[in-house]
Design a protein around this motif. Structure first.
Motif, mmCIF file in Angstrom:
data_model
loop_
_atom_site.group_PDB
_atom_site.id
_atom_site.type_symbol
_atom_site.label_atom_id
_atom_site.label_comp_id
_atom_site.label_asym_id
_atom_site.label_seq_id
_atom_site.Cartn_x
_atom_site.Cartn_y
_atom_site.Cartn_z
ATOM 1 N N ALA A 48 0.888 -1.149 0.064
ATOM 2 C CA ALA A 48 -0.025 -0.211 -0.221
ATOM 3 C C ALA A 48 0.696 1.375 -0.067
ATOM 4 C CB ALA A 48 -0.900 0.110 1.218
ATOM 5 N N ARG A 49 2.031 1.246 0.790
ATOM 6 C CA ARG A 49 3.040 2.291 0.644
ATOM 7 C C ARG A 49 3.520 2.491 -0.546
ATOM 8 N NH1 ARG A 49 4.358 1.146 6.887
ATOM 9 N NH2 ARG A 49 2.377 2.027 7.690
ATOM 10 N N THR A 50 3.884 1.542 -1.284
ATOM 11 C CA THR A 50 4.336 1.583 -2.718
ATOM 12 C C THR A 50 3.408 2.172 -3.566
ATOM 13 O OG1 THR A 50 5.836 -0.397 -2.244
ATOM 14 C CG2 THR A 50 5.423 0.214 -4.441
ATOM 15 N N LEU A 51 2.282 1.682 -3.600
ATOM 16 C CA LEU A 51 1.232 2.428 -4.394
ATOM 17 C C LEU A 51 1.183 4.014 -3.942
ATOM 18 C CD1 LEU A 51 -1.316 2.782 -6.349
ATOM 19 C CD2 LEU A 51 -2.770 2.193 -4.088
ATOM 20 N N ALA A 52 1.422 4.454 -2.958
ATOM 21 C CA ALA A 52 1.153 5.887 -2.440
ATOM 22 C C ALA A 52 2.477 6.479 -2.772
ATOM 23 C CB ALA A 52 1.058 5.986 -0.760
ATOM 24 N N ALA A 53 3.518 5.969 -3.038
ATOM 25 C CA ALA A 53 4.921 6.498 -3.375
ATOM 26 C C ALA A 53 4.486 6.576 -5.133
ATOM 27 C CB ALA A 53 5.973 5.456 -3.073
ATOM 28 N N LEU A 54 4.205 5.451 -5.730
ATOM 29 C CA LEU A 54 4.069 5.499 -7.006
ATOM 30 C C LEU A 54 3.145 6.585 -7.649
ATOM 31 C CD1 LEU A 54 4.301 1.810 -7.927
ATOM 32 C CD2 LEU A 54 6.146 3.428 -8.128
ATOM 33 N N ALA A 55 2.065 6.742 -6.861
ATOM 34 C CA ALA A 55 1.006 7.643 -7.116
ATOM 35 C C ALA A 55 0.629 8.650 -6.217
ATOM 36 C CB ALA A 55 -0.354 6.587 -7.425
ATOM 37 N N PRO A 56 1.447 9.599 -5.974
ATOM 38 C CA PRO A 56 1.338 10.345 -4.901
ATOM 39 C C PRO A 56 0.310 11.319 -5.326
ATOM 40 C CG PRO A 56 3.130 11.088 -6.358
ATOM 41 C CD PRO A 56 2.701 9.719 -6.974
ATOM 42 N N GLY A 57 -0.434 11.893 -4.281
ATOM 43 C CA GLY A 57 -1.462 12.477 -4.110
ATOM 44 C C GLY A 57 -2.618 12.117 -2.964
ATOM 45 N N ALA A 58 -3.697 12.915 -2.820
ATOM 46 C CA ALA A 58 -4.711 12.714 -1.654
ATOM 47 C C ALA A 58 -6.120 12.589 -2.355
ATOM 48 C CB ALA A 58 -4.388 13.607 -0.692
ATOM 49 N N VAL A 107 -7.255 -0.785 3.655
ATOM 50 C CA VAL A 107 -7.224 -2.499 3.707
ATOM 51 C C VAL A 107 -7.129 -2.690 5.272
ATOM 52 C CG1 VAL A 107 -5.898 -4.528 3.216
ATOM 53 C CG2 VAL A 107 -5.619 -2.392 1.761
ATOM 54 N N PRO A 108 -8.356 -2.533 5.813
ATOM 55 C CA PRO A 108 -8.515 -2.990 7.236
ATOM 56 C C PRO A 108 -8.032 -4.421 7.533
ATOM 57 C CG PRO A 108 -10.851 -2.703 6.255
ATOM 58 C CD PRO A 108 -9.761 -2.519 5.317
ATOM 59 N N PRO A 109 -7.843 -4.583 8.596
ATOM 60 C CA PRO A 109 -7.176 -3.727 9.707
ATOM 61 C C PRO A 109 -5.930 -3.167 9.656
ATOM 62 C CG PRO A 109 -6.968 -5.685 10.638
ATOM 63 C CD PRO A 109 -7.207 -6.067 9.223
ATOM 64 N N PHE A 110 -5.395 -3.042 8.609
ATOM 65 C CA PHE A 110 -3.666 -3.017 8.643
ATOM 66 C C PHE A 110 -3.366 -1.630 7.998
ATOM 67 C CE2 PHE A 110 -3.944 -7.695 7.990
ATOM 68 C CZ PHE A 110 -3.454 -7.904 9.197
ATOM 69 N N VAL A 111 -4.082 -0.976 7.256
ATOM 70 C CA VAL A 111 -3.632 0.242 6.620
ATOM 71 C C VAL A 111 -4.576 1.020 5.937
ATOM 72 C CG1 VAL A 111 -2.841 -0.758 4.077
ATOM 73 C CG2 VAL A 111 -1.597 1.258 5.439
ATOM 74 N N ALA A 112 -4.208 2.323 5.794
ATOM 75 C CA ALA A 112 -5.117 3.260 4.776
ATOM 76 C C ALA A 112 -4.178 4.497 4.237
ATOM 77 C CB ALA A 112 -6.204 3.930 5.543
ATOM 78 N N VAL A 113 -4.005 4.206 2.898
ATOM 79 C CA VAL A 113 -3.229 5.202 2.435
ATOM 80 C C VAL A 113 -4.045 6.375 1.304
ATOM 81 C CG1 VAL A 113 -1.175 3.858 2.667
ATOM 82 C CG2 VAL A 113 -2.545 3.988 0.465
ATOM 83 N N GLN A 114 -3.631 7.287 1.120
ATOM 84 C CA GLN A 114 -4.025 8.360 0.209
ATOM 85 C C GLN A 114 -3.291 8.507 -0.881
ATOM 86 O OE1 GLN A 114 -4.971 12.013 2.137
ATOM 87 N NE2 GLN A 114 -6.697 11.426 3.200
ATOM 88 N N CYS A 115 -3.726 8.387 -2.160
ATOM 89 C CA CYS A 115 -2.883 8.366 -3.390
ATOM 90 C C CYS A 115 -3.459 9.276 -4.389
ATOM 91 C CB CYS A 115 -2.764 6.782 -3.823
ATOM 92 S SG CYS A 115 -3.885 5.910 -4.085
ATOM 93 N N ILE A 116 -3.023 9.136 -5.534
ATOM 94 C CA ILE A 116 -3.445 9.776 -6.785
ATOM 95 C C ILE A 116 -3.658 11.522 -6.669
ATOM 96 C CG2 ILE A 116 -5.122 9.682 -8.626
ATOM 97 C CD1 ILE A 116 -5.553 6.671 -8.032
ATOM 98 N N ALA A 117 -2.920 12.000 -7.589
ATOM 99 C CA ALA A 117 -3.093 13.428 -7.576
ATOM 100 C C ALA A 117 -4.344 13.761 -8.104
ATOM 101 C CB ALA A 117 -1.845 14.020 -8.740
ATOM 102 N N GLY A 118 -4.800 15.105 -7.472
ATOM 103 C CA GLY A 118 -6.033 15.605 -7.510
ATOM 104 C C GLY A 118 -6.385 16.310 -6.250
ATOM 105 N N PRO A 119 -7.788 16.779 -6.423
ATOM 106 C CA PRO A 119 -8.212 17.498 -5.270
ATOM 107 C C PRO A 119 -8.082 16.703 -3.785
ATOM 108 C CG PRO A 119 -9.949 17.430 -6.907
ATOM 109 C CD PRO A 119 -8.914 16.372 -7.148
ATOM 110 N N ARG A 120 -7.477 17.441 -2.913
ATOM 111 C CA ARG A 120 -7.081 17.006 -1.746
ATOM 112 C C ARG A 120 -8.420 16.802 -0.695
ATOM 113 N NH1 ARG A 120 -2.646 15.768 1.179
ATOM 114 N NH2 ARG A 120 -2.732 15.955 3.094
#
Length: 141
Positions: free
Chosen positions: A45-55, A61-74
């Motif tokens: 998931a953190r790799t995804l957030a690094a490859l597609a930065p944004g919010a 993916v409960p209960p383990f992680v939540a990430v924000q990704c993909i450029a656009g409106p925050r």
């Protein structure tokens, strides 16, 4: 509070390799230990957030992680308008290319809400090739 670790390609490959047999066939391989599963989920998931930065899209993916990704409106407060939510096994199958977004939705393992949630498909898989020796993909899909 300690800073969250960033995804390291070597650690990510090792974490995915540790659960690879279970990802391919959950009936033929024992379920991984919770710590192994958590590592693989968090690192991919953190790799995804690094490859597609944004919010603009939140991947949960409960209960383990939540990430924000993909450029656009925050998004900063309340329920995000674009949410991708799935279980750990489905997430790892998506992250490794063993299943596609449309297949996971059809199977009921993946929920997409909001007009931009489906954009996640262009960034998957985040680990490509065989799940025996995965390599980070590095570019949208």
């Amino acid at each position: 509070m300690a800073a969250r670790s960033k995804a390291d390609p070597t650690k990510t490959r090792a974490a995915v390799a540790a659960v690879a047999a279970w990802l391919r066939d959950e009936t033929a391989a024992a379920a991984p230990a919770r710590a192994e599963l958590a590592d693989a989920v968090r690192l991919t998931a953190r790799t995804l957030a690094a490859l597609a930065p944004g919010a603009s899209v939140e991947v949960r993916v409960p209960p383990f992680v939540a990430v924000q990704c993909i450029a656009g409106p925050r998004h900063t407060r309340g329920t995000p308008p674009n949410v991708v939510e799935t279980d750990p096994r489905t997430w790892l199958r998506l992250a490794t290319g063993l299943v596609q977004v449309d297949e996971a939705v059809a199977e009921g393992g993946l929920s997409l809400s909001g007009p931009r949630a489906g954009e996640i498909a262009q960034w998957l898989p985040v680990v490509s090739g065989s799940t025996d020796t995965p390599e980070p993909s590095g570019s949208p899909g």
